[in-house]
Design a protein around this motif. Structure first.
Motif, PDB file in Angstrom:
ATOM      1  N   UNK A   1      22.957  -1.828  57.715  1.00  0.00           N
ATOM      2  CA  UNK A   1      22.312  -1.232  56.668  1.00  0.00           C
ATOM      3  C   UNK A   1      21.024  -0.663  57.191  1.00  0.00           C
ATOM      4  N   UNK A   2      20.675  -0.626  58.338  1.00  0.00           N
ATOM      5  CA  UNK A   2      19.299  -0.261  58.705  1.00  0.00           C
ATOM      6  C   UNK A   2      19.658   1.290  59.154  1.00  0.00           C
ATOM      7  N   UNK A   3      18.771   2.277  58.777  1.00  0.00           N
ATOM      8  CA  UNK A   3      18.892   3.706  59.162  1.00  0.00           C
ATOM      9  C   UNK A   3      17.620   4.065  59.920  1.00  0.00           C
ATOM     10  N   UNK A   4      17.853   4.967  60.695  1.00  0.00           N
ATOM     11  CA  UNK A   4      16.691   5.806  61.455  1.00  0.00           C
ATOM     12  C   UNK A   4      17.253   6.933  62.204  1.00  0.00           C
ATOM     13  N   UNK A   5      16.226   7.534  63.001  1.00  0.00           N
ATOM     14  CA  UNK A   5      16.483   8.826  63.577  1.00  0.00           C
ATOM     15  C   UNK A   5      15.816   9.065  64.725  1.00  0.00           C
ATOM     16  N   UNK A   6      16.281   9.778  65.659  1.00  0.00           N
ATOM     17  CA  UNK A   6      15.771   9.648  67.227  1.00  0.00           C
ATOM     18  C   UNK A   6      14.585  10.575  67.234  1.00  0.00           C
ATOM     19  N   UNK A   7      13.440  10.190  67.531  1.00  0.00           N
ATOM     20  CA  UNK A   7      12.343  10.890  67.699  1.00  0.00           C
ATOM     21  C   UNK A   7      11.653  11.134  69.124  1.00  0.00           C
TER      22      UNK A   7
ATOM     23  N   UNK B   1      13.870   4.036  56.104  1.00  0.00           N
ATOM     24  CA  UNK B   1      14.353   3.155  55.144  1.00  0.00           C
ATOM     25  C   UNK B   1      13.247   3.026  54.224  1.00  0.00           C
ATOM     26  N   UNK B   2      13.243   2.912  52.917  1.00  0.00           N
ATOM     27  CA  UNK B   2      12.207   2.715  52.164  1.00  0.00           C
ATOM     28  C   UNK B   2      11.526   1.346  52.457  1.00  0.00           C
ATOM     29  N   UNK B   3      10.038   1.338  52.845  1.00  0.00           N
ATOM     30  CA  UNK B   3       9.372   0.267  52.870  1.00  0.00           C
ATOM     31  C   UNK B   3       9.173   0.047  54.301  1.00  0.00           C
ATOM     32  N   UNK B   4       9.645   0.807  55.276  1.00  0.00           N
ATOM     33  CA  UNK B   4       9.731   0.274  56.634  1.00  0.00           C
ATOM     34  C   UNK B   4       8.829   1.648  57.357  1.00  0.00           C
ATOM     35  N   UNK B   5       7.768   1.557  57.434  1.00  0.00           N
ATOM     36  CA  UNK B   5       7.200   2.514  58.060  1.00  0.00           C
ATOM     37  C   UNK B   5       6.782   2.357  59.620  1.00  0.00           C
ATOM     38  N   UNK B   6       7.423   2.986  60.349  1.00  0.00           N
ATOM     39  CA  UNK B   6       7.194   2.967  61.723  1.00  0.00           C
ATOM     40  C   UNK B   6       8.529   3.172  62.711  1.00  0.00           C
ATOM     41  N   UNK B   7       8.604   2.355  63.877  1.00  0.00           N
ATOM     42  CA  UNK B   7       9.678   2.889  64.980  1.00  0.00           C
ATOM     43  C   UNK B   7       9.971   1.512  65.540  1.00  0.00           C
ATOM     44  N   UNK B   8      11.277   1.806  66.169  1.00  0.00           N
ATOM     45  CA  UNK B   8      11.766   0.715  67.284  1.00  0.00           C
ATOM     46  C   UNK B   8      12.167   1.431  68.193  1.00  0.00           C
ATOM     47  N   UNK B   9      12.122   0.799  69.566  1.00  0.00           N
ATOM     48  CA  UNK B   9      12.082   1.479  70.756  1.00  0.00           C
ATOM     49  C   UNK B   9      12.999   0.734  71.956  1.00  0.00           C
ATOM     50  N   UNK B  10      13.874   1.331  72.670  1.00  0.00           N
ATOM     51  CA  UNK B  10      14.159   0.635  73.994  1.00  0.00           C
ATOM     52  C   UNK B  10      13.514   1.500  74.941  1.00  0.00           C
ATOM     53  N   UNK B  11      13.142   0.572  75.962  1.00  0.00           N
ATOM     54  CA  UNK B  11      12.592   1.046  77.319  1.00  0.00           C
ATOM     55  C   UNK B  11      13.211   0.288  78.601  1.00  0.00           C
TER      56      UNK B  11
ATOM     57  N   UNK C   1       5.895  -1.441  63.345  1.00  0.00           N
ATOM     58  CA  UNK C   1       5.939  -0.726  61.687  1.00  0.00           C
ATOM     59  C   UNK C   1       5.137  -1.545  60.911  1.00  0.00           C
ATOM     60  N   UNK C   2       4.850  -0.932  59.707  1.00  0.00           N
ATOM     61  CA  UNK C   2       4.249  -1.710  58.343  1.00  0.00           C
ATOM     62  C   UNK C   2       5.403  -1.755  57.402  1.00  0.00           C
ATOM     63  N   UNK C   3       5.341  -2.878  56.605  1.00  0.00           N
ATOM     64  CA  UNK C   3       6.322  -3.055  55.760  1.00  0.00           C
ATOM     65  C   UNK C   3       5.451  -2.954  54.465  1.00  0.00           C
ATOM     66  N   UNK C   4       6.329  -2.430  53.105  1.00  0.00           N
ATOM     67  CA  UNK C   4       5.661  -2.494  51.958  1.00  0.00           C
ATOM     68  C   UNK C   4       6.586  -3.177  51.137  1.00  0.00           C
ATOM     69  N   UNK C   5       6.117  -3.624  49.864  1.00  0.00           N
ATOM     70  CA  UNK C   5       7.101  -3.908  48.895  1.00  0.00           C
ATOM     71  C   UNK C   5       8.002  -4.662  49.165  1.00  0.00           C
ATOM     72  N   UNK C   6       9.235  -4.604  48.568  1.00  0.00           N
ATOM     73  CA  UNK C   6      10.419  -5.306  48.828  1.00  0.00           C
ATOM     74  C   UNK C   6      11.006  -5.681  50.526  1.00  0.00           C
ATOM     75  N   UNK C   7      10.705  -4.576  51.017  1.00  0.00           N
ATOM     76  CA  UNK C   7      10.827  -4.460  52.567  1.00  0.00           C
ATOM     77  C   UNK C   7      10.223  -5.837  53.441  1.00  0.00           C
ATOM     78  N   UNK C   8       9.123  -5.981  53.024  1.00  0.00           N
ATOM     79  CA  UNK C   8       8.331  -7.008  53.535  1.00  0.00           C
ATOM     80  C   UNK C   8       8.865  -8.270  53.249  1.00  0.00           C
ATOM     81  N   UNK C   9       9.505  -8.405  52.131  1.00  0.00           N
ATOM     82  CA  UNK C   9      10.307  -9.716  51.670  1.00  0.00           C
ATOM     83  C   UNK C   9      11.633  -9.784  52.510  1.00  0.00           C
TER      84      UNK C   9
END
Length: 162
Positions: A57-63, A77-87, A104-112
């Motif tokens: 269910x996790x959605x993202x795009x390559x930056x 994804x609503x409430x998930x503000x940030x990134x993930x990275x492989x190095x 990232x910073x989570x807000x609302x239901x995303x935090x739960x």
């Protein structure tokens, strides 16, 4: 909620060898992620900037994509503000550090969702991925154990068969 989640694994191989596996990320023959245990990563345009996708269910795009070095994904994804990275980082002549970071910073239901489920599933997902990479190069196969909570979450979330 501020989230900084970092996983590291040292692989006893030169970076050039680990990079060969890195290039298979999100392909039919993904040698980076434990697709035999978890949802595969899918990207609509492969490993390139702007490619959209996700896993489960996790959605993202390559930056950002630095061939043989790193790939950064912005959460979509609503409430998930940030990134993930492989190095892939050189730690010694014949050792490579495989690193995964969520910042990232989570807000609302995303935090739960993060606190109760996603964090635990993510940690197991990444450790299984790192096991797969390490096991590609060794005879002594590593298998990280899932916590009781991860086992329960996977059982609860498993799709019902008709």
């Amino acid at each position: 909620m501020k989230v900084l989640n970092i996983h590291n694994r040292e692989i006893t191989q030169p970076k050039s060898e680990v990079a060969k596996l890195f290039k298979t990320l999100a392909t039919e023959n993904d040698l980076m992620l434990a697709t035999e245990k978890w949802s595969p990563m899918k990207l609509d345009k492969g490993l390139q900037i702007g490619s959209k996708g996700g896993h489960g269910p996790l959605k993202y795009f390559v930056t950002d994509y630095q061939k043989d070095n790193s790939i950064t994904f912005q959460f979509d994804l609503t409430g998930f503000n940030g990134f993930h990275k492989f190095e892939l980082l050189v730690s010694e002549a014949n050792k490579t550090k495989l690193k995964h970071t969520i910042d990232m910073t989570t807000t609302g239901l995303a935090t739960l969702k993060w606190a109760l489920a996603i964090r635990w599933l993510h940690d197991a997902y990444i450790e299984d991925a790192f096991d797969k990479v390490e096991n590609y190069f060794t005879k002594d196969k590593k298998s990280s154990e899932w916590s009781w909570w991860v086992e329960r979450l996977r059982k609860i979330m498993k799709p019902k068969r008709k």
